[in-house]
Write a protein that holds these residues in place. Structure first.
Motif, PDB file in Angstrom:
ATOM      1  N   PRO A  40      59.017  66.563  79.134  1.00 37.82           N
ATOM      2  CA  PRO A  40      58.147  65.995  78.098  1.00 37.82           C
ATOM      3  C   PRO A  40      58.174  66.838  76.825  1.00 37.82           C
ATOM      4  N   ASP A  41      58.446  68.138  76.978  1.00 38.81           N
ATOM      5  CA  ASP A  41      58.491  69.009  75.808  1.00 38.81           C
ATOM      6  C   ASP A  41      59.611  68.602  74.859  1.00 38.81           C
ATOM      7  N   LYS A  42      60.765  68.248  75.391  1.00 40.68           N
ATOM      8  CA  LYS A  42      61.881  67.845  74.531  1.00 40.68           C
ATOM      9  C   LYS A  42      61.570  66.532  73.816  1.00 40.68           C
ATOM     10  N   ALA A  43      60.940  65.603  74.509  1.00 45.01           N
ATOM     11  CA  ALA A  43      60.581  64.329  73.883  1.00 45.01           C
ATOM     12  C   ALA A  43      59.578  64.555  72.751  1.00 45.01           C
ATOM     13  N   PHE A  49      60.145  66.231  65.222  1.00 45.70           N
ATOM     14  CA  PHE A  49      61.243  66.358  64.263  1.00 45.70           C
ATOM     15  C   PHE A  49      61.413  65.064  63.470  1.00 45.70           C
ATOM     16  N   PHE A  50      61.370  63.906  64.153  1.00 49.43           N
ATOM     17  CA  PHE A  50      61.504  62.626  63.461  1.00 49.43           C
ATOM     18  C   PHE A  50      60.367  62.415  62.462  1.00 49.43           C
ATOM     19  N   ILE A  51      59.150  62.720  62.873  1.00 53.09           N
ATOM     20  CA  ILE A  51      57.999  62.544  61.978  1.00 53.09           C
ATOM     21  C   ILE A  51      58.146  63.433  60.751  1.00 53.09           C
ATOM     22  N   LEU A  52      58.551  64.679  60.966  1.00 52.71           N
ATOM     23  CA  LEU A  52      58.732  65.621  59.860  1.00 52.71           C
ATOM     24  C   LEU A  52      59.836  65.137  58.919  1.00 52.71           C
ATOM     25  N   ALA A  53      60.955  64.667  59.475  1.00 57.63           N
ATOM     26  CA  ALA A  53      62.053  64.171  58.648  1.00 57.63           C
ATOM     27  C   ALA A  53      61.626  62.934  57.853  1.00 57.63           C
ATOM     28  N   ILE A 105      68.592  63.136  76.315  1.00 61.13           N
ATOM     29  CA  ILE A 105      67.684  64.042  77.036  1.00 61.13           C
ATOM     30  C   ILE A 105      67.754  63.749  78.525  1.00 61.13           C
ATOM     31  N   LEU A 106      67.824  62.464  78.861  1.00 56.97           N
ATOM     32  CA  LEU A 106      67.903  62.072  80.270  1.00 56.97           C
ATOM     33  C   LEU A 106      69.265  62.393  80.874  1.00 56.97           C
ATOM     34  N   ASP A 107      70.335  62.184  80.103  1.00 58.43           N
ATOM     35  CA  ASP A 107      71.682  62.401  80.631  1.00 58.43           C
ATOM     36  C   ASP A 107      72.095  63.871  80.656  1.00 58.43           C
ATOM     37  N   TYR A 108      71.574  64.654  79.729  1.00 63.95           N
ATOM     38  CA  TYR A 108      71.927  66.076  79.640  1.00 63.95           C
ATOM     39  C   TYR A 108      70.643  66.918  79.597  1.00 63.95           C
ATOM     40  N   PRO A 109      69.946  67.028  80.712  1.00 60.20           N
ATOM     41  CA  PRO A 109      68.641  67.706  80.703  1.00 60.20           C
ATOM     42  C   PRO A 109      68.719  69.207  80.416  1.00 60.20           C
ATOM     43  N   ASP A 110      69.861  69.830  80.627  1.00 60.62           N
ATOM     44  CA  ASP A 110      69.973  71.266  80.392  1.00 60.62           C
ATOM     45  C   ASP A 110      70.346  71.618  78.959  1.00 60.62           C
ATOM     46  N   ALA A 111      70.718  70.651  78.159  1.00 58.53           N
ATOM     47  CA  ALA A 111      71.114  70.903  76.775  1.00 58.53           C
ATOM     48  C   ALA A 111      69.888  71.191  75.911  1.00 58.53           C
ATOM     49  N   THR A 112      70.088  71.989  74.882  1.00 62.13           N
ATOM     50  CA  THR A 112      69.006  72.263  73.938  1.00 62.13           C
ATOM     51  C   THR A 112      68.852  71.066  72.998  1.00 62.13           C
ATOM     52  N   ILE A 113      67.759  71.027  72.301  1.00 59.54           N
ATOM     53  CA  ILE A 113      67.510  69.918  71.384  1.00 59.54           C
ATOM     54  C   ILE A 113      68.543  69.919  70.263  1.00 59.54           C
ATOM     55  N   LYS A 114      68.886  71.100  69.772  1.00 65.89           N
ATOM     56  CA  LYS A 114      69.898  71.188  68.716  1.00 65.89           C
ATOM     57  C   LYS A 114      71.229  70.627  69.210  1.00 65.89           C
TER      58      LYS A 114
END
Length: 173
Positions: A40-43, A49-53, A105-114
């Motif tokens: 949930p943290d990544k979501a 990030f979207f809101i800020l952009a 996020i679902l397909d690559y759960p170990d990847a960072t947000i960047k």
């Protein structure tokens, strides 16, 4: 603002549910709450990030609109309109470019947000216009759904979700 962030977690669950349907995997209604159990943290960070952009893209138009209301100078109204069109165009391009971050996020759960954002931008290179046309093709369905006092949207929204998920599966290959 808080509701936006919570809805991002629900969106992750809805995408998980839809992807299970598209992949022919078992699914159940509890999958809608999957986002609360898994990342949930990544979501929330992605939605923030979207809101800020979006705010950054809209900020010039907002500032000139405030100046126009204070001074009532018609030149500022024209400048506000120009910045509004530019800002909305930038927001649409941003959303088309990063539309599948929640799927990733679902397909690559170990990847960072960047890493997810970079991968999504690369994946959507050359695909944004196709996604735009796909969403534009849903406008008549949404119109009919609204004209039916919203009842038709009960059928339109799942159709749109599955179609977009299929598009993701085709693009991510």
């Amino acid at each position: 603002f808080v509701l936006e962030l919570i809805s991002a977690v629900f969106l992750l669950g809805i995408i998980h549910y839809t992807m299970n349907i598209c992949k022919g995997e078992p699914y159940k209604l509890d999958d809608v709450f999957y986002g609360f159990k898994s990342h949930p943290d990544k979501a929330i960070i992605c939605r923030f990030f979207f809101i800020l952009a979006e705010l950054i893209c809209a900020l010039p138009a907002i500032l000139f609109a405030v100046l126009y209301t204070i001074t009532e100078n018609s030149v500022l109204l024209i400048i506000t309109s120009v910045f509004l069109v530019i800002g909305l165009t930038a927001i649409v391009i941003l959303h088309l470019t990063l539309h599948f971050v929640y799927y990733l996020i679902l397909d690559y759960p170990d990847a960072t947000i960047k890493e997810l954002i970079v991968y999504c931008a690369n994946m959507m290179h050359g695909q944004r216009i196709k996604l735009f046309y796909l969403y534009a093709s849903f406008l008549p369905l949404y119109t009919l759904g609204i004209l039916s006092l919203g009842i038709g949207l009960l059928f339109v929204e799942p159709y749109v979700n599955v179609t977009i998920a299929q598009f993701y599966l085709d693009v991510d290959r």
